[in-house]
Design an enzyme around this catalytic site. Structure first.
Site, PDB file in Angstrom:
ATOM      1  N   ASP A  55      27.258 -16.308  -3.184  1.00  0.00           N
ATOM      2  CA  ASP A  55      27.367 -17.566  -3.932  1.00  0.00           C
ATOM      3  C   ASP A  55      26.086 -18.378  -3.688  1.00  0.00           C
ATOM      4  OD1 ASP A  55      28.195 -19.895  -5.140  1.00  0.00           O
ATOM      5  OD2 ASP A  55      29.928 -20.241  -3.867  1.00  0.00           O
TER       6      ASP A  55
ATOM      7  N   ASP B 257      39.663 -15.733  -0.316  1.00  0.00           N
ATOM      8  CA  ASP B 257      40.722 -16.694  -0.020  1.00  0.00           C
ATOM      9  C   ASP B 257      40.464 -18.071  -0.617  1.00  0.00           C
ATOM     10  OD1 ASP B 257      38.516 -17.254   1.872  1.00  0.00           O
ATOM     11  OD2 ASP B 257      39.898 -18.781   2.619  1.00  0.00           O
TER      12      ASP B 257
ATOM     13  N   LYS C 155      27.956 -14.269  -8.007  1.00  0.00           N
ATOM     14  CA  LYS C 155      28.132 -15.279  -9.055  1.00  0.00           C
ATOM     15  C   LYS C 155      26.866 -15.395  -9.888  1.00  0.00           C
ATOM     16  CE  LYS C 155      31.808 -17.942  -6.994  1.00  0.00           C
ATOM     17  NZ  LYS C 155      32.250 -19.217  -6.388  1.00  0.00           N
TER      18      LYS C 155
END
Ligand code: IMP
Ligand code: MG
Length: 192
Positions: A113, A169, A141
């Site tokens: 990310d 999560d 991403k």
């Protein structure tokens, strides 16, 4: 738990098919490196806890090569947030040798990310003098920080959305979902 899902982004069949191809490529690259070096490779896999556990367990069962597994704990999203707050090694969850000379290291993480986690991990491991250091992520991403970060293996590029499941999560929940999903906005609201 199922009621919190907004939609399935990547389903089980797609994950399985992509892992078949990815594992084949990693194994082929290892074989090529072994041929080039003319000696057996000492492969050390470094799964980043906790998010990579499902991915790594499925990936390594597709890799019929000799390897050691040395986990590394990194914390980045404490509590109920979808905003990264930096990365820190969790020493109590880390079992990587101080000296990695001669080791071909493959770091495996769940998602790329901001790149903070992988930067921290690769900086830390490089200081231990590995013969080779490669990186593998399940998801990347499609944002500049992730796309510009050098990574050797990527299973899937995904839009800039917060996802859970298959190890990922939200507030430590949803890791056991077998598919990669987005959550309903009322369950997780992206922090500004
Ligand atoms: P980075 O350090 O910002 O590259 O983020 C990497 C870590 O943040 C991952 O290992 C995940 O634990 C967490 N993370 C980033 N994006 C997501 C997401 O969409 N869902 C769940 N966890 C995420
Ligand atoms: Mg996480």
């Amino acid at each position: 738990m199922q009621g919190d899902i907004q939609r399935v982004l990547i389903d089980r069949a797609a994950i399985a098919a992509r892992l078949d191809a990815l594992a084949d490529r990693i194994v082929a690259d290892l074989a090529a490196a072994e041929d080039a070096g003319d000696q057996p490779i000492e492969l050390t896999l470094v799964p980043i806890l906790t998010g990579s556990i499902i991915f790594v367990s499925d990936l390594i069962r597709r890799m019929p090569v000799k390897m050691k597994i040395r986990v590394m704990g990194v914390t980045s999203y404490p509590g109920a947030t979808t905003a990264s707050r930096g990365a820190a090694v969790v020493e109590a969850l880390t079992h990587v040798p101080d000296d990695l000379s001669g080791h071909h290291v493959l770091v495996v993480d769940d998602i790329l990310d901001s790149g903070r986690t992988l930067r921290l991990v690769t900086d830390t491991l490089r200081q231990r003098n590995p013969a080779e250091l490669r990186t593998c992520v399940l998801l990347r991403k499609q944002i500049d920080s992730a796309m510009d970060f050098p990574v050797d293996y990527v299973a899937f590029d995904i839009p800039d959305q917060f996802v859970v499941g298959y190890g990922l999560d939200y507030d430590d929940y949803y890791r056991n979902l077998p598919e990669i999903c987005t959550l309903k906005p009322e369950v997780s609201r992206a922090a500004p």
